[in-house]
Design an enzyme around this catalytic site. Sequence first.
Site, mmCIF file in Angstrom:
data_model
loop_
_atom_site.group_PDB
_atom_site.id
_atom_site.type_symbol
_atom_site.label_atom_id
_atom_site.label_comp_id
_atom_site.label_asym_id
_atom_site.label_seq_id
_atom_site.Cartn_x
_atom_site.Cartn_y
_atom_site.Cartn_z
ATOM 1 N N ASP A 1 0.856 -1.394 0.042
ATOM 2 C CA ASP A 1 0.023 -0.075 -0.165
ATOM 3 C C ASP A 1 0.967 1.197 0.070
ATOM 4 O O ASP A 1 1.646 1.376 0.770
ATOM 5 C CB ASP A 1 -0.872 -0.006 1.074
ATOM 6 N N SER B 1 0.045 12.145 -16.136
ATOM 7 C CA SER B 1 -0.960 12.241 -16.607
ATOM 8 C C SER B 1 -1.221 13.610 -17.381
ATOM 9 O O SER B 1 -0.661 14.844 -16.810
ATOM 10 C CB SER B 1 -2.231 12.345 -15.606
ATOM 11 N N TYR C 1 -7.288 16.265 -8.030
ATOM 12 C CA TYR C 1 -6.452 15.209 -8.859
ATOM 13 C C TYR C 1 -5.400 15.840 -9.600
ATOM 14 O O TYR C 1 -4.366 15.378 -9.667
ATOM 15 C CB TYR C 1 -7.394 14.554 -9.897
ATOM 16 N N LYS D 1 -1.274 15.398 -9.575
ATOM 17 C CA LYS D 1 -0.503 15.188 -10.529
ATOM 18 C C LYS D 1 0.494 16.242 -10.830
ATOM 19 O O LYS D 1 1.525 15.898 -11.457
ATOM 20 C CB LYS D 1 -1.412 14.963 -11.764
#
Length: 289
Positions: free
Chosen positions: A63, A140, A153, A157
């Site tokens: 994890d 991304s 998000y 990124k």
Amino acid sequence: DKKVVLITGCSSGIGLSLAVRLASNPDKTFKVYATMRNLAKKERLLESVKGLHRDTLDILQMDVTGWQSILDARDRVVEKRVDILVCNAGVGLMGPLEVQSLDSMRQILEVNLLGTIQTIQAFLPDMKAQGKGRILVTGSMGGLHGLPFNEVYCASKFAIEGACESLAVLLQHFNIHVSLIECGPVNTDFLVNLQKAELGDASLQQVDTQTLGLYEKYLQHCGSVFQNAAQDTEDIVKVFLEAIQSPSPAFRYFTSGVMPPLAKLKITEPDGSRYISAMGKIIFSAEEQ
Ligand code: NAD
């Protein structure tokens, strides 16, 4: 000697495909440690590798939000070294910013940003001691330009870009190459796994109607982009392989082959207004279907 590769987030998507591809390499060049948070999800990977790969594939629990979990996985690498580290685990968070709870925002940053950084921290000292190494990170378009309803998000990124670029400057002195594999939309479980506000959700009742209307348009746009323009994981894996096999890998790879026009716009028009209006038009001016 085999190249030892450790990949995070291998229960689905890009991580799974990359693990399968490297573990099934005909000349058995790679020993892959495919790691995942939840080992109960390993069946899909096992089914995809078809056949036994005892000497090229090992599945480990890891994890990325747990330091001890990362160290335990590292300790189980038989070769006691990792030549190629692939930081791939990540999750999305979608919806109007005003409904995002501090907990869900923390969770995204924990996985995408701190998870990536912690993973690198754990393997960096050994790579430095080896005097060589590769660190590949799944990047991304959301790390290169902003996307409405994806603020946190994108923040995670964008932050990865900064962390990786900073590291790359230093690590050239250690013969360690850092590469970002910049993906546009990819056909994976990403849209299923992300935390997303649905239009009927109670939490959205507090949001103004104009925002909700724009969110609906965004969701339609997102749906059609994934339907019409998403790449398959095999295409992404090819780009990873290109970076892995290059004697002097680039810092950034674009899975579409070139920097997408919208990302370029942000650079060629540094005041930002062209990008913001172009992206707005693309997302919000779509004809109703
Ligand atoms: P995916 O949801 O299929 O895979 C993400 C994987 O990360 C899952 O297996 C998930 O279990 C794992 N993960 C989540 N939290 C974790 C944790 N705490 N520890 C370990 N693993 C964890 O989606 P994907 O598209 O394969 O995503 C891989 C990466 O690609 C992500 O970083 C994502 O942001 C990035 N990306 C995806 C797209 C896309 O359109 N699919 C586009 C650009 C970038």
